[in-house]
Design a protein around this motif. Structure first.
Motif, PDB file in Angstrom:
ATOM      1  N   VAL A   1       0.841  -1.197   0.000  1.00  0.00           N
ATOM      2  CA  VAL A   1       0.000   0.000   0.000  1.00  0.00           C
ATOM      3  C   VAL A   1       0.882   1.255   0.000  1.00  0.00           C
ATOM      4  CG1 VAL A   1      -1.774   1.291   1.226  1.00  0.00           C
ATOM      5  CG2 VAL A   1      -1.901  -1.196   1.109  1.00  0.00           C
ATOM      6  N   GLY A   2       1.898   1.259   0.859  1.00  0.00           N
ATOM      7  CA  GLY A   2       2.778   2.423   0.955  1.00  0.00           C
ATOM      8  C   GLY A   2       3.517   2.668  -0.346  1.00  0.00           C
ATOM      9  N   MET A   3       4.109   1.594  -0.880  1.00  0.00           N
ATOM     10  CA  MET A   3       4.873   1.733  -2.123  1.00  0.00           C
ATOM     11  C   MET A   3       3.942   2.085  -3.279  1.00  0.00           C
ATOM     12  SD  MET A   3       8.029   1.562  -2.763  1.00  0.00           S
ATOM     13  CE  MET A   3       9.186   1.457  -4.101  1.00  0.00           C
ATOM     14  N   GLY A   4       2.761   1.467  -3.308  1.00  0.00           N
ATOM     15  CA  GLY A   4       1.784   1.762  -4.359  1.00  0.00           C
ATOM     16  C   GLY A   4       1.407   3.228  -4.348  1.00  0.00           C
TER      17      GLY A   4
ATOM     18  N   LEU B   1       4.455   5.374  -5.406  1.00  0.00           N
ATOM     19  CA  LEU B   1       4.660   5.310  -6.856  1.00  0.00           C
ATOM     20  C   LEU B   1       3.596   6.110  -7.596  1.00  0.00           C
ATOM     21  CD1 LEU B   1       5.557   1.544  -7.272  1.00  0.00           C
ATOM     22  CD2 LEU B   1       7.053   3.480  -7.737  1.00  0.00           C
ATOM     23  N   ALA B   2       2.332   5.981  -7.148  1.00  0.00           N
ATOM     24  CA  ALA B   2       1.245   6.686  -7.818  1.00  0.00           C
ATOM     25  C   ALA B   2       1.449   8.192  -7.701  1.00  0.00           C
ATOM     26  CB  ALA B   2      -0.098   6.276  -7.217  1.00  0.00           C
ATOM     27  N   LEU B   3       1.830   8.647  -6.514  1.00  0.00           N
ATOM     28  CA  LEU B   3       2.026  10.085  -6.304  1.00  0.00           C
ATOM     29  C   LEU B   3       3.200  10.594  -7.121  1.00  0.00           C
ATOM     30  CD1 LEU B   3       1.395  10.302  -2.464  1.00  0.00           C
ATOM     31  CD2 LEU B   3       0.010  11.358  -4.243  1.00  0.00           C
ATOM     32  N   LEU B   4       4.328   9.848  -7.050  1.00  0.00           N
ATOM     33  CA  LEU B   4       5.534  10.301  -7.764  1.00  0.00           C
ATOM     34  C   LEU B   4       5.301  10.337  -9.268  1.00  0.00           C
ATOM     35  CD1 LEU B   4       8.434   8.521  -5.840  1.00  0.00           C
ATOM     36  CD2 LEU B   4       7.842  10.956  -5.869  1.00  0.00           C
TER      37      LEU B   4
ATOM     38  N   GLY C   1      -1.787  -1.502  -6.109  1.00  0.00           N
ATOM     39  CA  GLY C   1      -2.140  -0.228  -5.483  1.00  0.00           C
ATOM     40  C   GLY C   1      -1.769   0.939  -6.380  1.00  0.00           C
ATOM     41  N   MET C   2      -0.598   0.838  -7.017  1.00  0.00           N
ATOM     42  CA  MET C   2      -0.138   1.917  -7.891  1.00  0.00           C
ATOM     43  C   MET C   2      -1.165   2.219  -8.987  1.00  0.00           C
ATOM     44  SD  MET C   2       3.216   1.781 -10.345  1.00  0.00           S
ATOM     45  CE  MET C   2       2.426   0.657 -11.487  1.00  0.00           C
ATOM     46  N   LEU C   3      -1.673   1.157  -9.613  1.00  0.00           N
ATOM     47  CA  LEU C   3      -2.641   1.360 -10.703  1.00  0.00           C
ATOM     48  C   LEU C   3      -3.937   1.972 -10.182  1.00  0.00           C
ATOM     49  CD1 LEU C   3      -2.282  -1.887 -12.843  1.00  0.00           C
ATOM     50  CD2 LEU C   3      -1.403   0.401 -13.316  1.00  0.00           C
ATOM     51  N   ILE C   4      -4.450   1.420  -9.081  1.00  0.00           N
ATOM     52  CA  ILE C   4      -5.714   1.916  -8.524  1.00  0.00           C
ATOM     53  C   ILE C   4      -5.548   3.374  -8.083  1.00  0.00           C
ATOM     54  CG2 ILE C   4      -7.428   1.608  -6.691  1.00  0.00           C
ATOM     55  CD1 ILE C   4      -7.559  -0.836  -8.243  1.00  0.00           C
ATOM     56  N   PHE C   5      -4.466   3.658  -7.364  1.00  0.00           N
ATOM     57  CA  PHE C   5      -4.268   5.016  -6.829  1.00  0.00           C
ATOM     58  C   PHE C   5      -4.026   6.015  -7.966  1.00  0.00           C
ATOM     59  CE2 PHE C   5      -2.442   2.722  -2.934  1.00  0.00           C
ATOM     60  CZ  PHE C   5      -3.710   2.585  -2.399  1.00  0.00           C
ATOM     61  N   THR C   6      -3.280   5.583  -8.994  1.00  0.00           N
ATOM     62  CA  THR C   6      -3.016   6.502 -10.103  1.00  0.00           C
ATOM     63  C   THR C   6      -4.311   6.926 -10.778  1.00  0.00           C
ATOM     64  OG1 THR C   6      -0.896   5.448 -10.513  1.00  0.00           O
ATOM     65  CG2 THR C   6      -1.767   6.819 -12.264  1.00  0.00           C
TER      66      THR C   6
END
Lengths: 296, 350
Positions: free
Chosen positions: A81-84, A87-90, A164-169
């Protein structure tokens, strides 16, 4: 009664699927867990009541395995979750033609066959001259034995973080542009915008990813099986679902114990339900749900 | 509260790739003035507003607030308040926290935050619903909350990006007057972006008309209406728009197809003759024309007539409206005509 007829009609296809593929297996598992069904008793199983559960409770390794499971799920989840989110934010902050390829890179572990992926990790962590990590650190060791938990969590995390990265992005992209403008005019720095506007608006996707990944981590053991097979030593990284596999389906005696396996699965279902309810509570699920736009 | 500062734009240009959104724009807004940026979508008015806010960096040119050059500054260092078309309220915060947001970022002490949010909310008549979230209040209330959030930090410049266009027609009229009253009372300099010419004329001290990224005319509403600088302004300002007929000025008249008008002191050469629908008369005198369509508006009616191959709109009182297909006579008022040259620039009468 007539009032409910149309809604029921519309709900029936989905309800039928849920009944058939989710509800029935749960009931079947529970029933199975009260029997001694195994390869040897396959033709004449008998009801044994709570005997399977008693076996589980008296298992001398119960504590160790529960602790391992909590550690594995907790740490991998935090990483995912944290890394996702990171990554999404960055990748949302940089221009799209930089962010998109970077995100694509993170999908590679997910599209690799698990066996190949784990072979790569084993290669990386092996002793010199094979292992890249040994080479880089200048210390030739089998890091899979030295730091098995780090290996298990990272191997799982590098696959899991992309979810998480995909969902958050996509959730970040769905935030109207004008909200970012408003935050800038109101005086927010980038950090403040992320903390006070973006992350609160991601509450729902964060809940979803956390709940979904908790449940899938509780039940998934293929990477641990391939990487350490529950080792090193005696149950070094053995988690509940792997233990179920070892105990019930792949023991030394070649006797597949369906009843015991079902009991272990049932315990996992109960844990999953409790954890889900807990998440819904702390995320204040009701406040996140908006009224449907369709009127019945 | 504070008196606003003046705003000066100096040869402001914004390009997106090869597209020039705003070209060499220079204009000045006096302290405490309300100026409207008016134009169709894609004319560069919102881009200009976002450059003033600091969201967009200008490709070239400068923005001054008073004597302070602000175009290199981040929005938070500019002291502007902004209201967006969508209101852009933070959906996860209640109205109180939405309005308090700019103050919280400035680390204003909590008791002051409470006082200032309450004051501003009372001023806008939303003091009773501050605990609700944006989704739980009406569009008009959201608009007021957005205005309160923009005003609570007592900005030097208030920027309004189509703040009324998402409101119902009835609330829109009262919100117009409300914004104008507040802006006068607070003395804040305000820039209003709108595509609605009636809104611009009703609210603004001066109106800047934009087209294709260029400033067409910058003048008070009545000058815009009575002395449009070119055919674009003539056609965009006023409803129904000015009739424009392409033809030839002959020094003592105007010719367009079968239409011939005697105009003493007319210019010469090709050009456009403009006349507002309300200045054309239906009556016993004038050129013969045929009624095509009658659109009743209540108090008045728009009559579309054909006159020697040209279609003209005529605004008449409701009780004088003719029947469709009727033969009528159109009188041209020599005192209320506009002459434009072939490129559309105003050439008379003086």
């Amino acid at each position: 009664m007539r009032r409910y007829l149309t809604p029921l009609l519309f709900l029936s296809p989905a309800s039928a699927l849920i009944l058939l593929f989710f509800f029935t297996p749960v009931v079947a598992t529970l029933l199975l867990s009260f029997t001694d069904l195994s390869t040897t008793t396959f033709r004449h199983p008998s009801w044994v009541g709570l005997a399977n559960y008693q076996d589980l409770l008296t298992d001398p390794f119960l504590k160790k395995i529960l602790a391992n499971t909590a550690k594995y799920v907790g740490l991998t989840l935090a990483f995912n979750v944290g890394m996702g989110l990171l990554l999404a934010l960055l990748t949302s902050l940089v221009p799209e033609n930089w962010g998109d390829p970077f995100r694509a890179l993170w999908l590679l572990p997910r599209i690799l066959p698990p066996v190949v992926y784990v072979f790569i990790w084993q290669g990386l962590l092996a002793e010199a001259p094979m292992g890249l990590v040994s080479d880089l650190l200048g210390v030739s060791k089998n890091w899979l034995v030295e730091a098995p938990w780090t290996a298990v969590i990272l191997a799982n995390g590098f696959v899991g973080a992309s979810f998480g990265m995909l969902i958050f992005t996509s959730a970040i992209r769905a935030i109207p542009r004008e909200l970012f403008y408003a935050a800038a005019v109101d005086g927010a720095t980038t950090g403040q915008t992320i903390r006070r506007v973006v992350i609160p608006m991601l509450a729902w996707p964060i809940l979803f990813v956390t709940a979904y990944q908790t449940l899938s981590l509780l039940t998934s053991f293929e990477y641990i099986l391939l990487l350490t097979d529950g080792g090193p030593g005696f149950y070094g990284t053995e988690v509940w679902s792997l233990h179920a596999y070892h105990l019930a389906l792949s023991n030394y005696f070649g006797n597949v114990e369906f009843g015991l396996g079902a009991a272990m699965a049932a315990v996992l279902v109960v844990i999953g339900v409790i954890v889900s309810l807990f998440y819904l509570k702390i995320f204040n699920f009701r406040a996140l749900v908006t009224e449907p736009k369709i009127e019945v | 509260m504070t008196k606003g500062t003046g705003v000066r734009l100096e040869r402001l240009t914004k390009r997106f790739g090869r597209v020039v959104a705003v070209r060499e724009l220079s204009l000045e807004v006096a302290p405490g003035e309300l100026v409207a940026f008016l134009g169709p979508s894609g004319c560069g008015k919102t881009t200009t507003l976002l450059m003033i806010a600091g969201i967009y960096r200008p490709t070239a040119g400068h923005v001054y607030f008073g004597d302070r050059r602000v175009d290199p500054l981040h929005p938070r260092d500019r002291d502007v308040g902004m209201v967006f078309q969508s209101y852009a309220l933070y959906p996860h915060l209640n109205l109180f926290e939405n309005i308090a947001f700019p103050l919280r970022l400035k680390r204003v002490p909590a008791d002051q935050v409470r006082r200032r949010v309450r004051e501003t909310a009372e001023l806008l008549g939303i003091g009773g619903i501050l605990e609700r979230r944006p989704a739980q209040v009406s569009g008009g209330q959201q608009q007021r909350a957005a205005l309160a959030r923009a005003l609570v930090k007592e900005p030097q410049v208030l920027l309004l990006d189509e703040p009324l266009s998402n409101l119902d027609a009835q609330i829109r009229l009262s919100a117009r007057a409300e914004i104008r009253r507040l802006q006068r009372e607070l003395g804040v300099t305000a820039i209003l972006v709108t595509h609605d010419q009636a809104e611009a004329l009703a609210m603004a001290d001066r109106v800047a008309v934009f087209s294709m990224g260029e400033l067409q005319q910058y003048a008070p509403p009545d000058e815009l209406y009575h002395r449009p600088k070119n055919t674009f302004v003539a056609g965009f300002v006023g409803s129904p728009p000015m009739n424009l007929i392409e033809g030839e000025f002959t020094g003592d008249g105007f010719r367009a197809g079968g239409l011939r008008l005697a105009l003493p002191k007319a210019p010469t050469g090709r050009g456009w003759l403009g006349v507002r629908p309300e200045h054309l008369g239906l009556g016993p005198e004038g050129l013969p024309a045929r009624v095509l369509v009658v659109e009743p508006l209540g108090r008045e009616a728009i009559v579309i007539v054909e006159l020697s191959g040209h279609r003209l709109q005529v605004l008449v009182p409701e009780d004088e409206k003719p029947a469709p297909d009727a033969e009528v006579r159109i009188a041209f008022p020599t005192g209320a005509l506009h002459y434009f040259d072939a490129k559309g620039r105003r050439i008379g009468p003086e």
